[in-house]
Design a protein around this motif. Structure first.
Motif, PDB file in Angstrom:
ATOM      1  N   LYS A 201      45.588  -2.327  -6.090  1.00 12.82           N
ATOM      2  CA  LYS A 201      44.379  -1.732  -6.673  1.00 12.82           C
ATOM      3  C   LYS A 201      44.157  -2.239  -8.091  1.00 12.82           C
ATOM      4  N   GLN A 202      45.258  -2.465  -8.812  1.00 11.91           N
ATOM      5  CA  GLN A 202      45.142  -2.995 -10.173  1.00 11.91           C
ATOM      6  C   GLN A 202      44.662  -4.452 -10.152  1.00 11.91           C
ATOM      7  N   GLN A 203      45.116  -5.204  -9.154  1.00 12.97           N
ATOM      8  CA  GLN A 203      44.719  -6.609  -9.048  1.00 12.97           C
ATOM      9  C   GLN A 203      43.297  -6.774  -8.518  1.00 12.97           C
ATOM     10  N   TYR A 204      42.897  -5.887  -7.612  1.00 12.54           N
ATOM     11  CA  TYR A 204      41.580  -6.007  -6.972  1.00 12.54           C
ATOM     12  C   TYR A 204      40.807  -4.689  -7.088  1.00 12.54           C
ATOM     13  N   PRO A 205      40.482  -4.268  -8.301  1.00 14.16           N
ATOM     14  CA  PRO A 205      39.795  -2.975  -8.475  1.00 14.16           C
ATOM     15  C   PRO A 205      38.330  -3.042  -8.051  1.00 14.16           C
ATOM     16  N   LEU A 206      37.896  -2.018  -7.343  1.00 19.15           N
ATOM     17  CA  LEU A 206      36.484  -1.927  -6.982  1.00 19.15           C
ATOM     18  C   LEU A 206      35.648  -1.791  -8.240  1.00 19.15           C
ATOM     19  N   ASN A 207      36.201  -1.072  -9.231  1.00 20.45           N
ATOM     20  CA  ASN A 207      35.556  -0.930 -10.531  1.00 20.45           C
ATOM     21  C   ASN A 207      36.406  -1.671 -11.555  1.00 20.45           C
ATOM     22  N   PRO A 208      35.996  -2.880 -11.979  1.00 18.67           N
ATOM     23  CA  PRO A 208      36.800  -3.684 -12.904  1.00 18.67           C
ATOM     24  C   PRO A 208      37.083  -2.997 -14.230  1.00 18.67           C
TER      25      PRO A 208
END
Length: 298
Positions: A201-208
Protein backbone atom coordinates in the motif's frame (compact mmCIF):
# COMPACT_ATOMS: atom_id res chain seq x y z
CA UNK A 1 3.87 -2.22 36.41
CA UNK A 2 1.63 -3.43 33.58
CA UNK A 3 3.58 -2.12 30.59
CA UNK A 4 0.72 -2.61 28.12
CA UNK A 5 -1.71 -0.54 30.19
CA UNK A 6 1.00 2.03 30.94
CA UNK A 7 1.57 2.46 27.20
CA UNK A 8 -2.15 2.99 26.68
CA UNK A 9 -2.48 5.72 29.30
CA UNK A 10 0.90 7.38 28.82
CA UNK A 11 0.49 10.98 27.53
CA UNK A 12 1.75 11.58 24.00
CA UNK A 13 3.95 14.32 22.55
CA UNK A 14 2.71 16.66 19.81
CA UNK A 15 4.23 14.25 17.31
CA UNK A 16 2.17 11.40 18.75
CA UNK A 17 5.09 9.62 20.38
CA UNK A 18 5.20 8.33 23.98
CA UNK A 19 6.21 11.12 26.38
CA UNK A 20 8.68 9.35 28.66
CA UNK A 21 8.71 12.22 31.17
CA UNK A 22 5.55 10.72 32.68
CA UNK A 23 7.06 7.26 33.32
CA UNK A 24 7.74 7.91 37.06
CA UNK A 25 4.22 9.27 37.56
CA UNK A 26 2.63 6.25 35.89
CA UNK A 27 4.75 3.92 38.02
CA UNK A 28 3.44 5.66 41.15
CA UNK A 29 -0.17 5.54 39.98
CA UNK A 30 -0.05 1.88 38.96
CA UNK A 31 1.64 0.87 42.20
CA UNK A 32 -1.34 2.27 44.13
CA UNK A 33 -3.93 0.22 42.19
CA UNK A 34 -4.93 -3.31 43.15
CA UNK A 35 -3.54 -5.98 40.74
CA UNK A 36 -7.09 -7.35 40.31
CA UNK A 37 -8.18 -4.00 38.84
CA UNK A 38 -5.31 -3.94 36.35
CA UNK A 39 -5.97 -7.54 35.32
CA UNK A 40 -9.67 -6.71 34.89
CA UNK A 41 -8.91 -3.83 32.53
CA UNK A 42 -6.50 -6.00 30.54
CA UNK A 43 -9.09 -8.79 30.34
CA UNK A 44 -11.74 -6.30 29.18
CA UNK A 45 -9.48 -5.13 26.36
CA UNK A 46 -8.72 -8.69 25.25
CA UNK A 47 -12.37 -9.74 25.29
CA UNK A 48 -13.58 -6.66 23.37
CA UNK A 49 -10.86 -7.24 20.77
CA UNK A 50 -11.95 -10.87 20.40
CA UNK A 51 -15.58 -9.78 19.98
CA UNK A 52 -14.68 -7.17 17.36
CA UNK A 53 -12.85 -9.80 15.33
CA UNK A 54 -15.71 -12.28 15.72
CA UNK A 55 -18.49 -9.87 14.77
CA UNK A 56 -16.58 -7.61 12.41
CA UNK A 57 -17.88 -9.52 9.37
CA UNK A 58 -21.45 -8.62 10.37
CA UNK A 59 -20.47 -4.95 10.62
CA UNK A 60 -18.85 -5.15 7.18
CA UNK A 61 -21.95 -6.65 5.57
CA UNK A 62 -24.11 -4.09 7.39
CA UNK A 63 -22.01 -1.23 5.94
CA UNK A 64 -22.14 -2.61 2.38
CA UNK A 65 -25.95 -2.70 2.55
CA UNK A 66 -25.96 0.81 4.04
CA UNK A 67 -23.87 2.11 1.13
CA UNK A 68 -26.10 0.33 -1.39
CA UNK A 69 -28.92 2.53 -0.13
CA UNK A 70 -27.11 5.85 0.33
CA UNK A 71 -25.30 5.68 -3.01
CA UNK A 72 -28.65 5.34 -4.78
CA UNK A 73 -30.32 8.33 -3.14
CA UNK A 74 -31.43 10.80 -5.76
CA UNK A 75 -29.61 14.14 -5.61
CA UNK A 76 -32.65 15.70 -7.30
CA UNK A 77 -34.72 15.28 -4.14
CA UNK A 78 -35.04 18.53 -2.10
CA UNK A 79 -33.95 16.71 1.08
CA UNK A 80 -30.76 15.47 -0.59
CA UNK A 81 -29.40 18.60 -2.26
CA UNK A 82 -25.61 18.37 -2.62
CA UNK A 83 -25.99 14.78 -1.39
CA UNK A 84 -26.47 16.07 2.18
CA UNK A 85 -28.80 13.27 3.19
CA UNK A 86 -26.38 10.58 2.07
CA UNK A 87 -23.50 12.27 3.90
CA UNK A 88 -25.60 12.61 7.04
CA UNK A 89 -26.46 8.90 6.94
CA UNK A 90 -22.79 8.03 6.43
CA UNK A 91 -21.82 10.04 9.50
CA UNK A 92 -24.62 8.31 11.40
CA UNK A 93 -23.13 4.98 10.36
CA UNK A 94 -19.75 5.91 11.84
CA UNK A 95 -21.23 7.09 15.13
CA UNK A 96 -23.49 4.05 15.30
CA UNK A 97 -20.58 1.65 14.95
CA UNK A 98 -18.74 3.53 17.69
CA UNK A 99 -21.83 3.29 19.90
CA UNK A 100 -21.65 -0.46 19.37
CA UNK A 101 -18.21 -0.31 21.01
CA UNK A 102 -16.13 -0.68 17.85
CA UNK A 103 -12.83 1.18 18.25
CA UNK A 104 -12.45 4.31 16.10
CA UNK A 105 -9.47 2.84 14.27
CA UNK A 106 -11.43 -0.32 13.48
CA UNK A 107 -14.45 1.68 12.34
CA UNK A 108 -12.25 3.38 9.74
CA UNK A 109 -11.05 -0.01 8.52
CA UNK A 110 -14.58 -1.43 8.36
CA UNK A 111 -15.80 1.60 6.39
CA UNK A 112 -12.89 1.48 3.94
CA UNK A 113 -13.22 -2.27 3.48
CA UNK A 114 -16.98 -2.03 2.93
CA UNK A 115 -16.65 0.66 0.28
CA UNK A 116 -13.98 -1.40 -1.47
CA UNK A 117 -16.21 -4.49 -1.50
CA UNK A 118 -19.18 -2.47 -2.71
CA UNK A 119 -17.15 -0.98 -5.57
CA UNK A 120 -16.09 -4.46 -6.67
CA UNK A 121 -19.69 -5.70 -6.55
CA UNK A 122 -20.83 -2.67 -8.55
CA UNK A 123 -18.17 -3.44 -11.18
CA UNK A 124 -19.00 -7.15 -11.34
CA UNK A 125 -21.59 -6.85 -14.13
CA UNK A 126 -20.48 -5.21 -17.38
CA UNK A 127 -22.14 -4.82 -20.82
CA UNK A 128 -21.65 -7.83 -23.08
CA UNK A 129 -19.19 -6.90 -25.83
CA UNK A 130 -21.33 -8.62 -28.47
CA UNK A 131 -24.67 -7.52 -27.03
CA UNK A 132 -24.41 -4.18 -25.15
CA UNK A 133 -28.00 -4.47 -23.90
CA UNK A 134 -27.12 -7.52 -21.81
CA UNK A 135 -24.89 -7.68 -18.76
CA UNK A 136 -22.27 -10.35 -18.16
CA UNK A 137 -20.00 -11.04 -15.22
CA UNK A 138 -16.53 -9.52 -15.46
CA UNK A 139 -14.00 -12.34 -15.11
CA UNK A 140 -11.41 -9.89 -13.82
CA UNK A 141 -13.66 -8.51 -11.07
CA UNK A 142 -14.86 -12.00 -10.12
CA UNK A 143 -11.23 -13.10 -9.71
CA UNK A 144 -10.54 -10.11 -7.44
CA UNK A 145 -13.66 -10.73 -5.33
CA UNK A 146 -12.80 -14.41 -4.90
CA UNK A 147 -9.35 -13.36 -3.71
CA UNK A 148 -10.55 -10.58 -1.39
CA UNK A 149 -13.64 -12.12 0.25
CA UNK A 150 -11.87 -14.68 2.50
CA UNK A 151 -9.36 -12.11 3.80
CA UNK A 152 -9.76 -10.30 7.16
CA UNK A 153 -11.13 -6.76 7.31
CA UNK A 154 -7.69 -5.19 7.81
CA UNK A 155 -6.50 -6.82 4.59
CA UNK A 156 -9.58 -5.66 2.66
CA UNK A 157 -9.03 -2.14 3.96
CA UNK A 158 -5.39 -2.10 2.84
CA UNK A 159 -6.21 -3.55 -0.58
CA UNK A 160 -8.87 -0.89 -1.04
CA UNK A 161 -6.19 1.79 -0.63
CA UNK A 162 -3.97 0.44 -3.42
CA UNK A 163 -3.77 1.11 -7.14
CA UNK A 164 -4.68 -1.60 -9.64
CA UNK A 165 -1.00 -2.50 -9.91
CA UNK A 166 -0.66 -2.85 -6.14
CA UNK A 167 -3.73 -5.08 -6.01
CA UNK A 168 -2.34 -7.23 -8.80
CA UNK A 169 0.98 -7.66 -6.96
CA UNK A 170 -0.88 -8.62 -3.77
CA UNK A 171 -2.86 -11.27 -5.65
CA UNK A 172 0.28 -12.80 -7.15
CA UNK A 173 2.50 -12.32 -4.07
CA UNK A 174 2.48 -15.90 -2.81
CA UNK A 175 3.31 -17.26 -6.26
CA UNK A 176 5.92 -14.57 -6.96
CA UNK A 177 7.61 -15.13 -3.60
CA UNK A 178 8.31 -18.82 -4.23
CA UNK A 179 11.99 -19.68 -3.85
CA UNK A 180 13.90 -22.95 -3.85
CA UNK A 181 14.71 -24.37 -0.43
CA UNK A 182 17.84 -26.51 -0.69
CA UNK A 183 17.08 -28.32 2.57
CA UNK A 184 13.63 -29.53 1.49
CA UNK A 185 14.16 -29.34 -2.28
CA UNK A 186 10.85 -27.52 -2.59
CA UNK A 187 9.64 -24.09 -3.66
CA UNK A 188 7.71 -22.77 -0.64
CA UNK A 189 5.96 -19.41 -0.91
CA UNK A 190 5.81 -16.63 1.65
CA UNK A 191 2.40 -15.93 3.21
CA UNK A 192 0.56 -12.73 2.35
CA UNK A 193 0.68 -10.98 5.74
CA UNK A 194 -0.72 -7.65 6.89
CA UNK A 195 2.85 -6.31 6.98
CA UNK A 196 3.31 -7.26 3.31
CA UNK A 197 0.03 -5.51 2.43
CA UNK A 198 1.09 -2.39 4.34
CA UNK A 199 4.33 -2.28 2.35
CA UNK A 200 2.46 -2.74 -0.94
CA UNK A 201 0.00 0.00 0.00
CA UNK A 202 2.92 2.32 0.71
CA UNK A 203 4.49 1.50 -2.67
CA UNK A 204 1.25 1.70 -4.66
CA UNK A 205 -1.08 4.10 -2.80
CA UNK A 206 -4.44 4.89 -4.34
CA UNK A 207 -3.97 8.35 -2.83
CA UNK A 208 -0.32 9.41 -3.39
CA UNK A 209 -0.65 12.13 -0.72
CA UNK A 210 -1.57 9.60 1.97
CA UNK A 211 1.10 9.06 4.64
CA UNK A 212 1.83 5.67 6.13
CA UNK A 213 -0.10 5.21 9.34
CA UNK A 214 -2.26 8.27 8.69
CA UNK A 215 -4.57 9.84 6.19
CA UNK A 216 -7.79 8.41 4.84
CA UNK A 217 -8.51 5.58 2.47
CA UNK A 218 -9.46 7.34 -0.75
CA UNK A 219 -12.39 4.99 -1.21
CA UNK A 220 -13.96 6.32 1.95
CA UNK A 221 -15.96 9.52 1.58
CA UNK A 222 -16.31 9.88 5.34
CA UNK A 223 -14.77 12.63 7.42
CA UNK A 224 -13.72 11.66 10.95
CA UNK A 225 -14.20 14.40 13.50
CA UNK A 226 -13.71 14.54 17.23
CA UNK A 227 -16.79 14.22 19.39
CA UNK A 228 -16.58 17.82 20.57
CA UNK A 229 -16.23 19.30 17.08
CA UNK A 230 -18.78 20.26 14.47
CA UNK A 231 -18.74 18.22 11.27
CA UNK A 232 -16.54 19.86 8.65
CA UNK A 233 -18.53 20.80 5.57
CA UNK A 234 -17.36 18.35 2.91
CA UNK A 235 -18.84 20.16 -0.05
CA UNK A 236 -16.94 23.32 0.85
CA UNK A 237 -13.74 21.63 -0.32
CA UNK A 238 -15.26 19.92 -3.35
CA UNK A 239 -15.21 21.27 -6.87
CA UNK A 240 -18.55 22.28 -8.30
CA UNK A 241 -20.48 19.40 -9.78
CA UNK A 242 -19.93 19.08 -13.53
CA UNK A 243 -22.78 18.61 -15.98
CA UNK A 244 -22.88 15.50 -18.14
CA UNK A 245 -21.91 17.63 -21.17
CA UNK A 246 -18.85 18.99 -19.33
CA UNK A 247 -17.79 15.51 -18.24
CA UNK A 248 -18.15 14.18 -21.81
CA UNK A 249 -16.10 17.08 -23.20
CA UNK A 250 -13.37 16.47 -20.61
CA UNK A 251 -13.24 12.77 -21.47
CA UNK A 252 -12.91 13.53 -25.20
CA UNK A 253 -10.21 16.13 -24.57
CA UNK A 254 -8.16 13.80 -22.36
CA UNK A 255 -8.67 10.75 -24.59
CA UNK A 256 -7.23 12.62 -27.57
CA UNK A 257 -4.07 13.29 -25.56
CA UNK A 258 -3.48 9.57 -24.92
CA UNK A 259 -1.01 8.00 -27.36
CA UNK A 260 -2.99 4.80 -27.91
CA UNK A 261 -0.38 3.41 -30.31
CA UNK A 262 2.13 3.35 -27.45
CA UNK A 263 0.35 3.10 -24.08
CA UNK A 264 -0.90 -0.44 -24.75
CA UNK A 265 2.72 -1.52 -24.13
CA UNK A 266 2.73 0.11 -20.68
CA UNK A 267 1.25 -2.43 -18.25
CA UNK A 268 0.86 0.15 -15.47
CA UNK A 269 -1.23 2.49 -17.64
CA UNK A 270 -3.36 -0.43 -18.84
CA UNK A 271 -3.98 -1.48 -15.22
CA UNK A 272 -5.02 2.09 -14.40
CA UNK A 273 -7.51 2.16 -17.27
CA UNK A 274 -8.94 -1.18 -16.16
CA UNK A 275 -10.12 0.62 -13.05
CA UNK A 276 -12.95 2.00 -15.25
CA UNK A 277 -13.37 -1.13 -17.37
CA UNK A 278 -17.15 -1.20 -17.05
CA UNK A 279 -17.57 2.48 -17.93
CA UNK A 280 -15.06 2.44 -20.82
CA UNK A 281 -16.74 -0.57 -22.44
CA UNK A 282 -20.14 1.12 -22.13
CA UNK A 283 -18.76 4.32 -23.68
CA UNK A 284 -17.19 2.32 -26.52
CA UNK A 285 -20.51 0.63 -27.33
CA UNK A 286 -22.27 3.99 -27.19
CA UNK A 287 -19.84 5.59 -29.62
CA UNK A 288 -20.02 2.64 -32.08
CA UNK A 289 -23.83 2.55 -32.03
CA UNK A 290 -25.37 4.55 -34.91
CA UNK A 291 -26.80 7.91 -33.76
CA UNK A 292 -30.36 7.11 -34.83
CA UNK A 293 -30.38 3.98 -32.67
CA UNK A 294 -29.02 5.91 -29.68
CA UNK A 295 -31.81 8.45 -30.04
CA UNK A 296 -34.39 5.68 -30.37
CA UNK A 297 -33.13 3.94 -27.24
CA UNK A 298 -33.67 7.11 -25.26
Amino acid sequence: MNTELAKTFNPKTKEGETDHRYAPDLANIFSSIRPEVLRGLEEFKNKTTELEIKYGSYALEFCVSWFDYTDNLSTNHPDNKWNQKAKGLRKGLIEGLKERVFKSSNVSKIIGAAEFIKKLKDDLLIPDFHNPNELVESKRTRKILDFVNPLPISAKYLLGGMTELGLKKAMSYENDSKAWNSQTDTFPSKPLTIRVLEDLKQQYPLNPNEKRGGGKNQLSKLEEVEDNQETISIEATELKELTQDEIANNIVSLAKKLNTSEIWKDKQIVEILKGAEKELIALGHMVLTPSDKVLTSK
